[in-house]
Design a protein around this motif. Structure first.
Motif, PDB file in Angstrom:
ATOM      1  N   SER A  25      -3.679  -6.402   8.898  1.00  0.00           N
ATOM      2  CA  SER A  25      -3.558  -6.645  10.340  1.00  0.00           C
ATOM      3  C   SER A  25      -3.495  -5.341  11.124  1.00  0.00           C
ATOM      4  O   SER A  25      -3.950  -5.270  12.266  1.00  0.00           O
ATOM      5  N   ALA A  26      -2.939  -4.300  10.499  1.00  0.00           N
ATOM      6  CA  ALA A  26      -2.812  -3.002  11.181  1.00  0.00           C
ATOM      7  C   ALA A  26      -4.080  -2.160  11.089  1.00  0.00           C
ATOM      8  O   ALA A  26      -4.144  -1.079  11.685  1.00  0.00           O
ATOM      9  N   GLY A  27      -5.076  -2.645  10.333  1.00  0.00           N
ATOM     10  CA  GLY A  27      -6.340  -1.918  10.257  1.00  0.00           C
ATOM     11  C   GLY A  27      -6.729  -1.441   8.882  1.00  0.00           C
ATOM     12  O   GLY A  27      -7.716  -0.719   8.724  1.00  0.00           O
ATOM     13  N   GLY A  28      -5.979  -1.838   7.858  1.00  0.00           N
ATOM     14  CA  GLY A  28      -6.308  -1.431   6.503  1.00  0.00           C
ATOM     15  C   GLY A  28      -7.320  -2.372   5.868  1.00  0.00           C
ATOM     16  O   GLY A  28      -7.235  -3.589   6.047  1.00  0.00           O
ATOM     17  N   CYS A  29      -8.262  -1.822   5.123  1.00  0.00           N
ATOM     18  CA  CYS A  29      -9.232  -2.649   4.411  1.00  0.00           C
ATOM     19  C   CYS A  29      -8.543  -3.322   3.220  1.00  0.00           C
ATOM     20  O   CYS A  29      -7.430  -2.938   2.833  1.00  0.00           O
ATOM     21  N   PRO A  30      -9.149  -4.339   2.624  1.00  0.00           N
ATOM     22  CA  PRO A  30      -8.506  -5.043   1.507  1.00  0.00           C
ATOM     23  C   PRO A  30      -8.107  -4.118   0.353  1.00  0.00           C
ATOM     24  O   PRO A  30      -7.047  -4.307  -0.255  1.00  0.00           O
ATOM     25  N   GLU A  31      -8.926  -3.107   0.034  1.00  0.00           N
ATOM     26  CA  GLU A  31      -8.597  -2.207  -1.070  1.00  0.00           C
ATOM     27  C   GLU A  31      -7.383  -1.343  -0.736  1.00  0.00           C
ATOM     28  O   GLU A  31      -6.491  -1.155  -1.569  1.00  0.00           O
ATOM     29  N   THR A  32      -7.329  -0.836   0.478  1.00  0.00           N
ATOM     30  CA  THR A  32      -6.160  -0.074   0.915  1.00  0.00           C
ATOM     31  C   THR A  32      -4.924  -0.959   0.910  1.00  0.00           C
ATOM     32  O   THR A  32      -3.845  -0.534   0.463  1.00  0.00           O
ATOM     33  N   ALA A  33      -5.067  -2.178   1.403  1.00  0.00           N
ATOM     34  CA  ALA A  33      -3.928  -3.101   1.459  1.00  0.00           C
ATOM     35  C   ALA A  33      -3.384  -3.396   0.071  1.00  0.00           C
ATOM     36  O   ALA A  33      -2.168  -3.407  -0.148  1.00  0.00           O
ATOM     37  N   ALA A  34      -4.282  -3.618  -0.884  1.00  0.00           N
ATOM     38  CA  ALA A  34      -3.845  -3.948  -2.242  1.00  0.00           C
ATOM     39  C   ALA A  34      -3.105  -2.778  -2.883  1.00  0.00           C
ATOM     40  O   ALA A  34      -2.041  -2.953  -3.492  1.00  0.00           O
ATOM     41  N   ALA A  35      -3.655  -1.569  -2.751  1.00  0.00           N
ATOM     42  CA  ALA A  35      -3.041  -0.391  -3.375  1.00  0.00           C
ATOM     43  C   ALA A  35      -1.690  -0.078  -2.765  1.00  0.00           C
ATOM     44  O   ALA A  35      -0.714   0.196  -3.479  1.00  0.00           O
ATOM     45  N   LEU A  36      -1.610  -0.111  -1.444  1.00  0.00           N
ATOM     46  CA  LEU A  36      -0.375   0.252  -0.753  1.00  0.00           C
ATOM     47  C   LEU A  36       0.693  -0.824  -0.917  1.00  0.00           C
ATOM     48  O   LEU A  36       1.875  -0.514  -1.110  1.00  0.00           O
TER      49      LEU A  36
END
Length: 325
Positions: A25-36
């Motif tokens: 929702s804040a602008g992260g792509c799915p890959e960034t979201a999963a890792a973080l």
């Protein structure tokens, strides 16, 4: 786990889903979201709440204001047999690390030792995440990372380096033995939280804006943290910085703030992986026997393993912030 009236209790998988949704929702792509999200929940699972869900709010703010690239595409390179570098593309160190972990492990097993250096990344978060991931592959791990200038080294009266954490992990079938510690006397977020609550801090934690030791957490926010152990802690902080910046990461004084503005701090992360069987095939068991002896005979439990948990509590304020991201 006893529930706190001002906190929200939830399973780890539900927290990971909530974190991933907030990151997207804040602008992260799915890959960034999963890792973080995975790294955030791992920190909570290890009891590192200061770099868990509460710290994720700093990442969300950075995503919204552009100092963290939510659609980063890390670029992995291997100039030499035992060296891996990653340009994080102003994204998270967690995503850059995920892209390079396979190459790091492969080279460490082939050469006995290999090094990963990440640059151009956002703040690394919980450093134990990286060493634990490497140790779970059967390798000894050492990691260093720097941050924007928050700490005065011995002799300085203002912030010249980051809190610059150091982490070490040993592999073991029952789970790695790991420690993760900053070189500052306390974490910056601890002082920030004390300032928000109007609480005093010990006089060896920080300096005020005039370079004097202070017990006023609010005054410390405009000053600098202090290293643990005086000159010894300062030396370790500078060693960490030299390693963290080896591939091109910003030195702390040159890094933009991670909590304000629109410019990436462009920091560095250094991870060394060592295959102990390249030196002695019996080392992993010898090391475990020795550490078990220290615990049983002397009460010194190095890198102690915590009881696995399936639920965590996060404050209502953090929960609401994630729900409304």
């Amino acid at each position: 786990m006893t529930s706190n009236p001002s906190s929200h209790r939830m399973p780890l998988d539900a927290l990971e889903s909530l974190c991933a949704s907030a990151i997207r929702s804040a602008g992260g792509c799915p890959e960034t979201a999963a890792a973080l999200a995975s790294a955030t929940v791992a920190a909570e699972r290890r009891g590192r709440r200061e770099v868990g869900a509460a710290h994720l709010l700093d990442y969300l703010d950075a995503l919204r204001y552009g100092r963290l690239n939510g659609v980063a595409r890390p670029r992995v390179a291997s100039a030499r047999a035992a060296v891996v570098t990653v340009d994080a593309d102003r994204g998270t160190a967690q995503l850059a690390f995920d892209h390079a972990l396979g190459a790091l492990v492969e080279r460490a097993r082939s050469s006995g030792v290999a090094v990963l250096a990440v640059y151009n990344s956002f703040s690394a978060g919980e450093l134990g995440h990286y060493t634990t991931c490497v140790a779970e592959k059967g390798l000894i791990a050492l990691a260093c990372a720097n941050s924007p200038a928050l700490m005065a080294v011995y002799g300085a009266r203002e912030a010249v380096t980051g809190t610059n954490p150091l982490s070490f992990a040993l592999p073991h079938p029952s789970g790695p033995r790991m420690f993760d510690q900053a070189t500052s006397a306390t974490a910056w977020v601890t002082v920030r939280d004390a300032a928000m609550r109007g609480e005093a801090i010990p006089d060896n934690w920080a300096l005020d804006a005039d370079g004097h030791p202070t017990t006023d957490a609010r005054a410390a926010m405009s000053g600098a943290l202090l290293p643990f152990g005086g000159v010894k802690g300062a030396n370790i902080a500078l060693m960490v910085e030299m390693l963290a910046a080896v591939a091109g990461g910003s030195f702390s004084q040159d890094a933009a703030p991670f909590d304000s503005g629109t410019r990436s701090p462009s920091l560095g992360l250094f991870v060394a992986a060592i295959d102990p069987t390249a030196f002695d095939t019996s080392y992993p068991q010898r090391a475990e026997d020795h550490l078990s002896r220290l615990a049983s005979e002397h009460g010194a439990d190095f890198g102690r393993r915590k009881t696995p948990i399936t639920e965590v509590e996060i404050s209502d304020a953090v929960y609401r912030a994630l729900m409304t991201a």
